[in-house]
Design an enzyme around this catalytic site. Structure first.
Site, PDB file in Angstrom:
ATOM      1  N   GLU A   1      24.276 -18.010  13.886  1.00 46.44           N
ATOM      2  CA  GLU A   1      24.447 -19.355  14.460  1.00 46.44           C
ATOM      3  C   GLU A   1      25.881 -19.855  14.388  1.00 46.44           C
ATOM      4  O   GLU A   1      26.397 -20.409  15.359  1.00 46.44           O
ATOM      5  CB  GLU A   1      23.506 -20.351  13.779  1.00 46.44           C
ATOM      6  CG  GLU A   1      22.039 -20.208  14.178  1.00 46.44           C
ATOM      7  CD  GLU A   1      21.293 -19.122  13.423  1.00 46.44           C
ATOM      8  OE1 GLU A   1      21.900 -18.488  12.539  1.00 46.44           O
ATOM      9  OE2 GLU A   1      20.105 -18.898  13.725  1.00 46.44           O
TER      10      GLU A   1
ATOM     11  N   HIS B   1      11.354 -25.310   9.079  1.00 52.32           N
ATOM     12  CA  HIS B   1      11.223 -25.218  10.543  1.00 52.32           C
ATOM     13  C   HIS B   1      10.594 -26.475  11.136  1.00 52.32           C
ATOM     14  O   HIS B   1      10.063 -26.443  12.237  1.00 52.32           O
ATOM     15  CB  HIS B   1      10.364 -24.014  10.944  1.00 52.32           C
ATOM     16  CG  HIS B   1      10.963 -22.685  10.644  1.00 52.32           C
ATOM     17  ND1 HIS B   1      11.072 -22.192   9.361  1.00 52.32           N
ATOM     18  CD2 HIS B   1      11.502 -21.728  11.455  1.00 52.32           C
ATOM     19  CE1 HIS B   1      11.648 -20.994   9.394  1.00 52.32           C
ATOM     20  NE2 HIS B   1      11.914 -20.690  10.658  1.00 52.32           N
TER      21      HIS B   1
END
Lengths: 347, 325
Positions: free
Chosen positions: B62, B131
């Site tokens: 990322e 998440h």
């Protein structure tokens, strides 16, 4: 794939296809950086500069050798120790010093300072206050070159400290995967801030860090401007041909502290004096004389000219106004309608 | 302009198709977005039309691919970066906060940063603590960025198109539970202005300020409250930064009561910011204390029973409104 390149000796200068003018210009640029950062340190000691100033003195050969291998349209990303990179890429000492003094006439209107000098028009993607902070930016610029099928390259300066950062690994990975035209140039200046770099690495074959990514790595003497030029040129030509990135680790020595005013308690005077004998600006000067590329008279003239330029930069910066208070709120957003909303919210 | 029913997912997809057709400098980059079409299938079909040069699959890195997006944006491209879950933005924080958000300012206004980072937030799918967060407040705090959290398909399309055309970095928060939710979406050139709230329901008794999926819950709550004679007005800021305070204040001054609902955590959350701004500007108009409905100050638990206790439900909104009305 990794290799150490031997120093370019006197005889090999002719192999570099550089004119006498270019060889002399290398000296002028190196001397300019040395004078610029020496004078900047003095201004800092006179309390005319806020924050921190990180001197590039001792590393001049890296910036000049590397940037001389680039074209005007190529990009560089720089570091917190970035004055040398910016000068070597062609920035005006006047506007640089004005920025360092926080003046309106500086490259960033006085809002960036020493650690954030940038000029996208000259291919400078910004000095960067975060160690390794320029790696993503430079790799992204190389992505643009590939995307637009343009033949510019992106050269990413960083210190040896940034080799530890995760972003280097992530970007090297993708740069190699997509064969991006980016050159990672690590200046091994012997110090990671206040710690000897040697204490921070499990081994010093740092050029081998290129191997797992599948691109070439070189370790070179970063005090030798011609060797830096030759190695970077090779990497740049390769990148421009679409063959992907390279890692160059240039060894040099940070003659000043991490910043001006650093008490330097972590190193001995003897160590620094030993390093000073290999100092790149005077070493190159001797080499120009020895190889009869330039005589004393020419070099004196250049030195006088540079000193004048730096003095003019100091005068310009000191006589420049500070930004207006309103500047606090401008440029937060490059999108005009958002900037307007910000100002409205302020009321 | 013709209006059709589209899902939230397809509305976002339509914005991507339209903007990529309009401007060759717009490209998409992220994990699994090209061949796989994205885990949420938002980018499905882009590869077939635009090719792998413009729809770029990345390694799981990322910081690296957001950083590459930042450099690409500085040098003339308009990246739309997909970060698979908003929880993974945390791996790229230096790139977003120290690099993208500040470049325009640090460099004296000479740097544009037209990058959009698309991601999704939200609890309710049993994805547990790493998440399921709703992390926009980390970015709302930050000078230099635009933050969006659309609650309808039409807003999602219109805001994303505006974000792609903006020269400042935008964090675009979708919600993972409403990708399949349908709503009317105008065809073609539909732009929602940045920093403009929308009144999702007109009412006179209580104002609800709600964001993202909480607006969906608020609309459900409003129907039930209407049956009990409480007429709720719902203001959705849509853009969380910059905040359209005027529209919020106008509603609060009218109803004199406000409940602020957001899926971020309560402490230091978006509800706190909106409450503070209302206090600054409209405290004298209020007939009751402001109420906040937000996610509890706990990580999101896995077990469904606990998860539904952790983040706001329709029933929590109804209870908060009834307390005020």
């Amino acid at each position: 794939m990794s290799k150490s390149v031997n120093a370019v000796d006197g005889e090999a200068i002719s192999d570099l296809n550089l004119t006498t003018e270019q060889l002399v210009e290398f000296y002028e640029k190196m001397y300019t950086i040395q004078r610029f950062d020496t004078e900047t340190a003095k201004l800092y000691q006179q309390n005319l500069i806020q924050g921190a100033v990180h001197s590039y003195v001792g590393q001049e050969a890296v910036a000049v050798g590397a940037c001389s291998a680039l074209r005007q349209g190529d990009y560089i990303s720089s570091t917190h120790r970035g004055h040398g990179h910016c000068l070597a890429k062609g920035l005006d000492p006047k506007r640089m010093l004005a920025e360092i003094l926080g003046r309106r006439t500086g490259y960033c209107k006085g809002k960036g300072g020493s650690m954030h000098i940038a000029d996208l028009d000259r291919g400078i993607l910004g000095a960067n206050g975060i160690v390794g902070g320029g790696i993503g930016v430079a790799t992204g610029a190389a992505f643009t070159a590939r995307y637009k099928k343009l033949d510019f390259v992106s050269l990413c300066f960083f210190g040896d400290g940034a080799l530890h950062q995760g972003i280097f690994h992530e970007c090297a990975d993708m740069a190699s995967l997509w064969k991006l035209p980016v050159i990672y140039l690590s200046e091994y200046n012997c110090f990671a801030e206040f710690t000897h770099s040697v204490k921070t690495f499990p081994h010093l074959n740092l050029e081998k860090r290129a191997e797992p990514y599948g691109f070439p790595g070189y370790r070179i003497d970063g005090n030798d401007v011609l060797l830096v030029y030759k190695t970077v040129k090779q990497a740049v030509d390769r990148a421009r041909r679409g063959e992907g990135p390279a890692l160059i680790v240039a060894t040099c020595y940070r003659l000043e502290g991490h910043y001006i005013g650093d008490p330097l308690t972590y190193r001995t005077r003897e160590e620094t004096e030993e390093a000073r004998t290999k100092e790149p600006v005077s070493a190159y000067r001797r080499r120009l004389l020895k190889n009869e590329i330039a005589g004393e008279e020419i070099l004196w003239k250049i030195e006088a000219k540079v000193q004048k330029t730096i003095q003019e930069a100091i005068d310009f910066a000191l006589s420049s106004p500070e930004p207006e208070t309103d500047e606090l709120f401008t440029d937060v957003y490059a999108t005009p309608e958002i900037q307007t909303l910000l100002l409205k919210g302020k009321k | 302009m013709a209006v059709r029913e589209l899902s939230y997912r397809d509305a976002i997809k339509e914005a991507l198709f339209e903007e990529m057709r309009r401007d060759p400098n717009v490209f998409c980059i992220g994990e699994d977005i090209a061949r796989f079409g994205g885990p949420m299938k938002v980018t499905e079909g882009l590869l077939q039309e635009f090719g792998e040069e413009r729809v770029v699959d990345t390694p799981i890195a990322e910081a690296g691919f957001v950083g590459i997006g930042v450099g690409a944006a500085m040098t003339g491209l308009r990246p739309v970066v997909e970060v698979m879950y908003n929880d993974f933005l945390l791996l790229a924080m230096d790139q977003i906060i120290n690099q993208a958000a500040k470049a325009s300012y640090m460099f004296g206004g000479k740097c544009k940063m037209p990058i959009v980072v698309r991601t999704h937030a939200g609890a309710g799918r049993g994805n547990a603590a790493q998440h399921s967060q709703s992390l926009w407040m980390l970015f709302v705090h930050l000078p230099g960025v635009i933050v969006m959290a659309p609650s309808t398909p039409a807003d999602a399309k219109g805001l994303l198109k505006s974000a792609i055309r903006a020269d400042s970095p935008t964090l675009f928060f979708e919600n993972k539970l409403i990708y399949g939710m349908k709503g009317p979406v105008p065809e073609g050139e539909h732009l929602v202005p940045i920093g403009k709230a929308d009144i999702k329901r007109r009412g006179k008794d209580v104002t609800i300020v709600s964001t993202s999926r909480m607006t969906v819950f608020a609309l459900g709550a409003a129907e039930k409250l209407a049956a009990e004679g409480i007429d709720v007005e719902i203001v959705d800021p849509r853009t969380l930064k910059p905040l359209d305070l005027d529209t919020v204040l106008e509603s609060v001054r009218k109803t004199k009561r406000v409940v602020i609902v957001d899926e971020g955590c309560r402490t230091g959350g978006f509800t706190a910011e909106v409450a503070a701004r209302i206090m600054d500007e409209a405290l004298d108009y209020l007939d009751a204390p402001m109420a906040r409905v937000a996610t509890e100050d706990t990580p999101i638990p896995y077990c469904r029973k606990l998860e539904l206790e952790a983040f706001p439900q329709e029933r929590d909104i109804i209870a908060a409104v009834k307390k005020l009305a």
